[in-house]
Motif scaffolding. Structure first.
Motif, PDB file in Angstrom:
ATOM      1  N   ARG A 125       9.170  20.257 -12.119  1.00  0.00           N
ATOM      2  CA  ARG A 125       7.771  20.399 -12.532  1.00  0.00           C
ATOM      3  C   ARG A 125       6.851  20.787 -11.372  1.00  0.00           C
ATOM      4  N   GLY A 126       7.394  20.870 -10.178  1.00  0.00           N
ATOM      5  CA  GLY A 126       6.557  21.172  -9.022  1.00  0.00           C
ATOM      6  C   GLY A 126       5.659  19.999  -8.685  1.00  0.00           C
ATOM      7  N   GLY A 127       4.515  20.272  -8.066  1.00  0.00           N
ATOM      8  CA  GLY A 127       3.605  19.207  -7.686  1.00  0.00           C
ATOM      9  C   GLY A 127       3.122  19.366  -6.255  1.00  0.00           C
ATOM     10  N   THR A 128       2.247  18.448  -5.851  1.00  0.00           N
ATOM     11  CA  THR A 128       1.620  18.500  -4.533  1.00  0.00           C
ATOM     12  C   THR A 128       1.918  17.226  -3.766  1.00  0.00           C
ATOM     13  N   PRO A 129       2.327  17.320  -2.485  1.00  0.00           N
ATOM     14  CA  PRO A 129       2.589  16.104  -1.701  1.00  0.00           C
ATOM     15  C   PRO A 129       1.341  15.243  -1.563  1.00  0.00           C
ATOM     16  N   GLY A 130       1.546  13.947  -1.431  1.00  0.00           N
ATOM     17  CA  GLY A 130       0.456  13.018  -1.180  1.00  0.00           C
ATOM     18  C   GLY A 130       0.115  12.978   0.299  1.00  0.00           C
ATOM     19  N   GLU A 131      -0.602  11.928   0.718  1.00  0.00           N
ATOM     20  CA  GLU A 131      -1.118  11.847   2.089  1.00  0.00           C
ATOM     21  C   GLU A 131      -0.011  11.758   3.140  1.00  0.00           C
ATOM     22  N   TYR A 132       1.183  11.351   2.755  1.00  0.00           N
ATOM     23  CA  TYR A 132       2.286  11.260   3.721  1.00  0.00           C
ATOM     24  C   TYR A 132       2.967  12.601   3.958  1.00  0.00           C
ATOM     25  N   GLY A 133       2.667  13.598   3.132  1.00  0.00           N
ATOM     26  CA  GLY A 133       3.271  14.909   3.313  1.00  0.00           C
ATOM     27  C   GLY A 133       4.690  14.974   2.766  1.00  0.00           C
ATOM     28  N   ALA A 134       5.354  16.095   3.022  1.00  0.00           N
ATOM     29  CA  ALA A 134       6.749  16.264   2.614  1.00  0.00           C
ATOM     30  C   ALA A 134       7.627  15.389   3.506  1.00  0.00           C
ATOM     31  N   LEU A 135       8.397  14.507   2.890  1.00  0.00           N
ATOM     32  CA  LEU A 135       9.212  13.529   3.619  1.00  0.00           C
ATOM     33  C   LEU A 135      10.677  13.962   3.622  1.00  0.00           C
ATOM     34  N   ASN A 136      11.346  13.762   4.765  1.00  0.00           N
ATOM     35  CA  ASN A 136      12.728  14.218   4.921  1.00  0.00           C
ATOM     36  C   ASN A 136      13.680  13.491   3.980  1.00  0.00           C
ATOM     37  N   LEU A 137      14.585  14.249   3.385  1.00  0.00           N
ATOM     38  CA  LEU A 137      15.694  13.648   2.651  1.00  0.00           C
ATOM     39  C   LEU A 137      16.715  13.107   3.652  1.00  0.00           C
TER      40      LEU A 137
ATOM     41  N   SER B 267      21.545   7.936  -2.565  1.00  0.00           N
ATOM     42  CA  SER B 267      21.908   9.352  -2.702  1.00  0.00           C
ATOM     43  C   SER B 267      21.338   9.972  -3.970  1.00  0.00           C
ATOM     44  N   GLN B 268      20.709   9.154  -4.822  1.00  0.00           N
ATOM     45  CA  GLN B 268      20.116   9.687  -6.047  1.00  0.00           C
ATOM     46  C   GLN B 268      18.682   9.195  -6.242  1.00  0.00           C
ATOM     47  N   ILE B 269      18.463   7.891  -6.373  1.00  0.00           N
ATOM     48  CA  ILE B 269      17.138   7.363  -6.697  1.00  0.00           C
ATOM     49  C   ILE B 269      16.129   7.632  -5.578  1.00  0.00           C
ATOM     50  N   TRP B 270      16.452   7.241  -4.351  1.00  0.00           N
ATOM     51  CA  TRP B 270      15.522   7.433  -3.233  1.00  0.00           C
ATOM     52  C   TRP B 270      15.271   8.922  -2.961  1.00  0.00           C
ATOM     53  N   PRO B 271      16.286   9.774  -2.906  1.00  0.00           N
ATOM     54  CA  PRO B 271      16.001  11.199  -2.744  1.00  0.00           C
ATOM     55  C   PRO B 271      15.128  11.765  -3.862  1.00  0.00           C
ATOM     56  N   ALA B 272      15.327  11.279  -5.104  1.00  0.00           N
ATOM     57  CA  ALA B 272      14.491  11.743  -6.207  1.00  0.00           C
ATOM     58  C   ALA B 272      13.045  11.306  -6.009  1.00  0.00           C
ATOM     59  N   GLU B 273      12.846  10.089  -5.541  1.00  0.00           N
ATOM     60  CA  GLU B 273      11.482   9.620  -5.259  1.00  0.00           C
ATOM     61  C   GLU B 273      10.837  10.487  -4.174  1.00  0.00           C
ATOM     62  N   LEU B 274      11.605  10.808  -3.128  1.00  0.00           N
ATOM     63  CA  LEU B 274      11.078  11.644  -2.043  1.00  0.00           C
ATOM     64  C   LEU B 274      10.733  13.042  -2.558  1.00  0.00           C
ATOM     65  N   LEU B 275      11.618  13.590  -3.374  1.00  0.00           N
ATOM     66  CA  LEU B 275      11.356  14.912  -3.948  1.00  0.00           C
ATOM     67  C   LEU B 275      10.144  14.873  -4.875  1.00  0.00           C
ATOM     68  N   GLY B 276      10.054  13.822  -5.707  1.00  0.00           N
ATOM     69  CA  GLY B 276       8.923  13.696  -6.608  1.00  0.00           C
ATOM     70  C   GLY B 276       7.609  13.571  -5.863  1.00  0.00           C
ATOM     71  N   TYR B 277       7.628  12.868  -4.737  1.00  0.00           N
ATOM     72  CA  TYR B 277       6.408  12.701  -3.947  1.00  0.00           C
ATOM     73  C   TYR B 277       5.960  14.038  -3.356  1.00  0.00           C
ATOM     74  N   ALA B 278       6.899  14.892  -3.012  1.00  0.00           N
ATOM     75  CA  ALA B 278       6.570  16.188  -2.397  1.00  0.00           C
ATOM     76  C   ALA B 278       6.422  17.297  -3.429  1.00  0.00           C
ATOM     77  N   GLY B 279       6.635  16.976  -4.707  1.00  0.00           N
ATOM     78  CA  GLY B 279       6.583  18.023  -5.726  1.00  0.00           C
ATOM     79  C   GLY B 279       7.813  18.901  -5.722  1.00  0.00           C
ATOM     80  N   GLY B 280       8.967  18.312  -5.390  1.00  0.00           N
ATOM     81  CA  GLY B 280      10.188  19.094  -5.242  1.00  0.00           C
ATOM     82  C   GLY B 280      11.094  19.115  -6.443  1.00  0.00           C
TER      83      GLY B 280
ATOM     84  N   ALA C 145       0.823  -1.209   0.000  1.00  0.00           N
ATOM     85  CA  ALA C 145       0.000   0.000   0.000  1.00  0.00           C
ATOM     86  C   ALA C 145       0.858   1.259   0.000  1.00  0.00           C
ATOM     87  N   VAL C 146       1.931   1.264   0.792  1.00  0.00           N
ATOM     88  CA  VAL C 146       2.802   2.442   0.863  1.00  0.00           C
ATOM     89  C   VAL C 146       3.515   2.657  -0.467  1.00  0.00           C
ATOM     90  N   VAL C 147       4.019   1.586  -1.063  1.00  0.00           N
ATOM     91  CA  VAL C 147       4.721   1.695  -2.346  1.00  0.00           C
ATOM     92  C   VAL C 147       3.777   2.216  -3.427  1.00  0.00           C
TER      93      VAL C 147
END
Length: 597
Positions: free
Chosen positions: A319-331, A303-316, A102-104
């Protein structure tokens, strides 16, 4: 007090783990987490077994079992081994839980919604003899960038660059050696170029990282390109989009789902704790710190893939964007990468018999003997070699003759002369000097562990052991029987130094720390150890599995990171040796096992 997330690499569930694995991720993360707890921080240490992907699918086919059955088997083996080693996970779980799925899928949907998962046509490999998809990790060839003969279809471990299987020179299947056939296939790619600016800005602030890790991570941005996050495979997490999730032969890439395990394990821990939102304090609070522990071959993903996923989830990204239900997640605060451990001068290889499994070491030797070797001689910032002769030497000369001898001789003299911790009389400068040294060592050793310099940290703690042994030799308590007040002062001082050294060594040697505590009349839990609980899947009660967890704050008896004044009158029993001396014969016995393997 700070909140500390210890995010520990996920061991792959296709077999038992060897000591090279735990030297890279297991012991370093546990030493750090134990110290941070003792220093008063709120620590969440999470991981689990990584159970999707091609190797498990291939091995399951070879053994005639389902992928889930294979993962179930090795999940239990690995869980037991890591618990026996004393790794203090708040939760060690697995990637085949419904919670993880579910989280993935939530992460994927939001990254896709924000525009960072782009659909592309790529050339996928097919096995000519079977007609089945041949995943890129099972294709090898010569790297077109550095010429390394052994690059995989997704990455070259020699130069660290990501690859496409079709770009390899002389590609061949690792399964049967045949040359793959390439056909068109649709996949989702994480648009890494959209994160270059954000990743570069973030990495430029990571000044405390190990220099080689930071340099490698920055260099990855030079040739960045979109990276496939789905695979042609039927074992993995379904792609949660209409038209895709119904396709039984398309799944999310194992490395997309595996790194998300740090988050899903934290959420599972919170759900099991009774406070389903407790994980947010470690992930949403910008003041919380997170440390990721792994071997150097996994730096790219952390140091690249996971941080990019975190940034993409937060709209970082761009292209910008809006965080999902988990909110902005720490790098990540820091990616703590270890180098490689070799064995008797050779790279670990299960297939070639160059291997020693954790469970085999623990069946024959004390867990703290292995933890000590890894801490004092492991691959912290350069490759290091495990040899049985060095393991025996360090165990006998340093653990047994150094630390074990100090504990035993001090406890024996206290027991024989007083039967209890004696009250001190007037201390002389020699007494004050020893206690001043052990007291000062807490700051030095703590700073070294906190900075991931564990070799220097345990060496400094063992230097205090040497100082205490020197103190006993200089004060000669065996000659003070006619001066009971002075004898009591010397033995009280020696016992206090042992107590201080035991606390300094507790993050490294948790099993023996408890025994030393009890040898001097201590009660209660001084050095908490993990336990294994059998649990039901939170979202599918028909499934159960083992988890590692523990109660690592058990009240005032748990050692704080400071000297604890010993109490006169505490009964000290006749001691027994804390460490087992190894016979010279074990070296040849173990080398013979290696040759037979």
């Amino acid at each position: 007090m700070s909140r500390i997330l210890s995010a520990v690499a996920w061991p792959y569930a296709n077999g038992p783990r060897h000591i090279g694995h735990v030297a890279g991720f297991g012991v370093p993360s546990d030493v750090f987490s134990r110290y941070m707890r003792m220093a008063g921080h709120d620590v969440l240490m999470v991981s689990g077994t990584d159970e999707h992907g091609t190797p498990i699918l291939v091995q399951a086919e070879q053994e005639g079992v389902s992928p889930q059955e294979l993962a179930d088997r090795y999940n239990r083996v690995i869980t037991q081994d890591l618990a026996d080693l004393g790794l203090s996970y708040d939760l060690f779980t697995r990637t085949t839980t419904r919670n993880h799925y579910a989280v993935v899928q939530e992460m994927f949907r939001t990254v896709h919604k924000n525009g960072y998962m782009v659909e592309q046509t790529t050339m996928g490999a097919i096995s000519p003899s079977t007609g089945r998809t041949l995943p890129d990790r099972y294709i090898e060839g010569t790297c077109p960038i550095c010429g390394y003969d052994g690059a995989r279809g997704d990455q070259c471990d020699n130069c660290g660059n990501q690859l496409d299987a079709i770009d390899l020179i002389n590609p061949h299947s690792r399964i049967n050696g045949e040359t793959p056939k390439f056909v068109e296939s649709e996949h989702f790619f994480l648009d890494l170029p959209a994160f270059v600016d954000a990743l570069s800005s973030w990495l430029q602030t990571r000044t405390e990282w190990r220099p080689n890790v930071l340099k490698f991570s920055l260099n990855l941005l030079d040739e960045v390109r979109p990276r496939a996050m789905t695979r042609d495979i039927d074992w993995g997490i379904p792609i949660p989009l209409p038209g895709w999730e119904e396709n039984p032969n398309k799944r999310l890439y194992v490395w997309f789902d595996a790194v998300i395990g740090y988050l899903s394990a934290s959420i599972e821990w919170a759900r099991r704790s009774g406070d389903p939102e407790a994980w947010r304090a470690f992930w949403n609070d910008p003041e919380a710190r997170s440390y990721y522990f792994m071997g150097k071959d996994n730096i790219t993903f952390h140091s690249q893939i996971w941080p990019a996923e975190l940034l993409g989830y937060a709209g970082g990204g761009s292209r910008g964007g809006t965080p999902g239900e988990y909110g902005a997640l720490n790098l990540p605060t820091e990616v703590v990468s270890s180098e490689f451990l070799t064995m008797e001068g050779k790279q670990f290889s299960s297939s070639r018999g160059v291997v020693i499994y954790v469970r085999d070491v623990l069946s024959r030797y004390q867990p703290d003997a292995l933890r000590y070797f890894i801490s004092v001689a492991g691959p912290e910032n350069q490759d290091s070699d495990f040899t049985w002769s060095d393991f025996k030497r360090r165990t006998n000369d340093e653990l047994v003759a150094g630390w074990g001898n100090l504990v035993n001789r001090t406890a024996s003299m206290v027991h024989k002369n007083f039967g209890e911790i004696p009250a001190p009389g007037q201390r002389l400068p020699v007494d004050e000097a020893l206690l001043a040294q052990t007291t000062t060592a807490f700051g030095r050793v703590g700073e070294l562990i906190g900075g991931h310099r564990h070799r220097a940290g345990i060496s400094e703690a063992m230097r205090m052991v040497q100082e205490a042994n020197r103190y006993i030799s200089e004060t000669e308590p065996w000659k003070l029987k006619t001066d009971p007040e002075r004898l009591g002062t010397v033995l009280h001082t020696a016992a206090q130094a042992v107590s201080d050294c035991n606390t300094l060594l507790a993050p490294f040697l948790p099993h023996s720390a408890q025994r030393v505590h009890e040898a001097f009349g201590g009660t209660g839990t001084f050095s908490p150890l993990p336990r294994i609980d059998e649990v039901s899947d939170l979202d599918d009660p028909s499934r159960s599995y083992p988890v590692i967890t523990g109660d690592y704050r058990l009240g005032s008896t748990v050692a704080p990171w400071q000297p604890r004044a010993i109490v006169p009158g505490t009964v000290v029993p006749q001691p027994t040796p804390v460490f087992t001396k190894l016979d010279d014969s074990i070296v040849e016995e173990e080398l013979a096992r290696l040759r037979e393997g």
